[in-house]
Design a protein around this motif. Structure first.
Motif, PDB file in Angstrom:
ATOM      1  N   VAL A   2       0.836  -1.199   0.000  1.00  0.00           N
ATOM      2  CA  VAL A   2       0.000   0.000   0.000  1.00  0.00           C
ATOM      3  C   VAL A   2       0.873   1.252   0.000  1.00  0.00           C
ATOM      4  O   VAL A   2       0.575   2.227  -0.697  1.00  0.00           O
ATOM      5  N   ILE A   3       1.960   1.202   0.746  1.00  0.00           N
ATOM      6  CA  ILE A   3       2.866   2.357   0.806  1.00  0.00           C
ATOM      7  C   ILE A   3       3.521   2.572  -0.557  1.00  0.00           C
ATOM      8  O   ILE A   3       3.638   3.707  -1.030  1.00  0.00           O
ATOM      9  N   LEU A   4       3.917   1.505  -1.196  1.00  0.00           N
ATOM     10  CA  LEU A   4       4.527   1.607  -2.520  1.00  0.00           C
ATOM     11  C   LEU A   4       3.542   2.169  -3.539  1.00  0.00           C
ATOM     12  O   LEU A   4       3.897   3.033  -4.353  1.00  0.00           O
ATOM     13  N   THR A   5       2.299   1.727  -3.484  1.00  0.00           N
ATOM     14  CA  THR A   5       1.265   2.254  -4.377  1.00  0.00           C
ATOM     15  C   THR A   5       1.027   3.743  -4.122  1.00  0.00           C
ATOM     16  O   THR A   5       0.861   4.523  -5.055  1.00  0.00           O
ATOM     17  N   GLY A   6       1.032   4.147  -2.874  1.00  0.00           N
ATOM     18  CA  GLY A   6       0.864   5.551  -2.520  1.00  0.00           C
ATOM     19  C   GLY A   6       2.004   6.413  -3.031  1.00  0.00           C
ATOM     20  O   GLY A   6       1.790   7.513  -3.544  1.00  0.00           O
ATOM     21  N   ILE A   7       3.213   5.912  -2.904  1.00  0.00           N
ATOM     22  CA  ILE A   7       4.377   6.656  -3.384  1.00  0.00           C
ATOM     23  C   ILE A   7       4.342   6.792  -4.899  1.00  0.00           C
ATOM     24  O   ILE A   7       4.613   7.866  -5.450  1.00  0.00           O
ATOM     25  N   VAL A   8       4.005   5.722  -5.586  1.00  0.00           N
ATOM     26  CA  VAL A   8       3.935   5.768  -7.046  1.00  0.00           C
ATOM     27  C   VAL A   8       2.834   6.711  -7.506  1.00  0.00           C
ATOM     28  O   VAL A   8       3.024   7.506  -8.430  1.00  0.00           O
ATOM     29  N   SER A   9       1.666   6.659  -6.858  1.00  0.00           N
ATOM     30  CA  SER A   9       0.572   7.553  -7.265  1.00  0.00           C
ATOM     31  C   SER A   9       0.905   9.010  -6.960  1.00  0.00           C
ATOM     32  O   SER A   9       0.569   9.903  -7.739  1.00  0.00           O
ATOM     33  N   LEU A  10       1.577   9.274  -5.849  1.00  0.00           N
ATOM     34  CA  LEU A  10       1.977  10.639  -5.519  1.00  0.00           C
ATOM     35  C   LEU A  10       2.997  11.167  -6.520  1.00  0.00           C
ATOM     36  O   LEU A  10       2.894  12.313  -6.972  1.00  0.00           O
TER      37      LEU A  10
END
Length: 53
Positions: A2-10
């Motif tokens: 989830v953190i990786l997805t958040g970083i990529v989307s940001l």
């Protein structure tokens, strides 16, 4: 994950904002404004009229 997805989307959001803003700046530089229209005030000029010129 989830953190990786958040970083990529940001990062995608930041890059898309930078890309879209550079696109508008490049269009402004290409078209430019004639000298007569630069002196003409637009509808938002009163917001930036600090000294009352």
């Amino acid at each position: 994950m989830v953190i990786l997805t958040g970083i990529v989307s940001l990062s995608f959001m930041c890059f898309s904002v930078l890309y879209l803003s550079s696109f508008t700046v490049s269009l402004q530089e290409k078209c430019g404004l004639p000298q007569k229209k630069r002196d003409k005030k637009d509808q938002f000029s009163y917001l930036f009229d600090v000294y009352g010129d």
